[in-house]
Scaffold this active site. Sequence first.
Site, PDB file in Angstrom:
ATOM      1  CB  VAL A   1      -0.950   0.022   1.222  1.00 46.66           C
ATOM      2  CG1 VAL A   1      -1.965  -1.110   1.128  1.00 46.66           C
ATOM      3  CG2 VAL A   1      -0.201  -0.028   2.532  1.00 46.66           C
ATOM      4  CE1 TYR A   2       3.692   2.851  -3.965  1.00 50.25           C
ATOM      5  CE2 TYR A   2       1.737   1.527  -4.361  1.00 50.25           C
ATOM      6  CZ  TYR A   2       3.071   1.794  -4.585  1.00 50.25           C
ATOM      7  OH  TYR A   2       3.781   0.979  -5.427  1.00 50.25           O
ATOM      8  CG  LEU A   3       2.207   4.067   4.218  1.00 50.42           C
ATOM      9  CD1 LEU A   3       3.230   3.958   5.333  1.00 50.42           C
ATOM     10  CD2 LEU A   3       0.870   3.484   4.634  1.00 50.42           C
TER      11      LEU A   3
ATOM     12  CB  ALA B   1      -2.713   7.237  -0.049  1.00 47.75           C
TER      13      ALA B   1
END
Length: 157
Positions: free
Chosen positions: A29-31, A83
């Site tokens: 996942v993209y933070l 995000a």
Amino acid sequence: MGTEIERKFLLASDAWRSSVERSISMVQVYLAYTPQSQVRLRRTGDKAYLTVKGAKTGISRAEIETEVPPSFADEILEAGLYALSPVVKTRHLVPVAGHVFEIDEYAEANAGLVVAELELPAEDTPHPRPDWLGEQISDDPRYANLALAESPFTTWR
């Protein structure tokens, strides 16, 4: 700080499957992300990694990665503190002539997409081209994992 130099390819056939040395399931996942950088969290097996990547220049970009406690990653994933949509895939490691191709077989929102990646020590490093390797897509931004989190493969027309 490290540098990631990576070529990406579509696959011309499934002939690579007979040479798989190991397979690893992962979710990432993209933070956070901007045009200049991205912060990614990856959970795989009994390990987890936090990675910061810079913007691409050709097929190269800055990359800093550190291992983090798996419980840290699990809490973020369970709480949905990221995000974009998760990118779920199985990475198959396929050795060829002293190189290791990482073949990512995507699942869930990116199901049906299979991409080979090859990390190199320099942009001009010669590399093998097995028969199962297809079109190079290193310069096609749609195939970047961040792009697949924003616009999953199953939504492409």
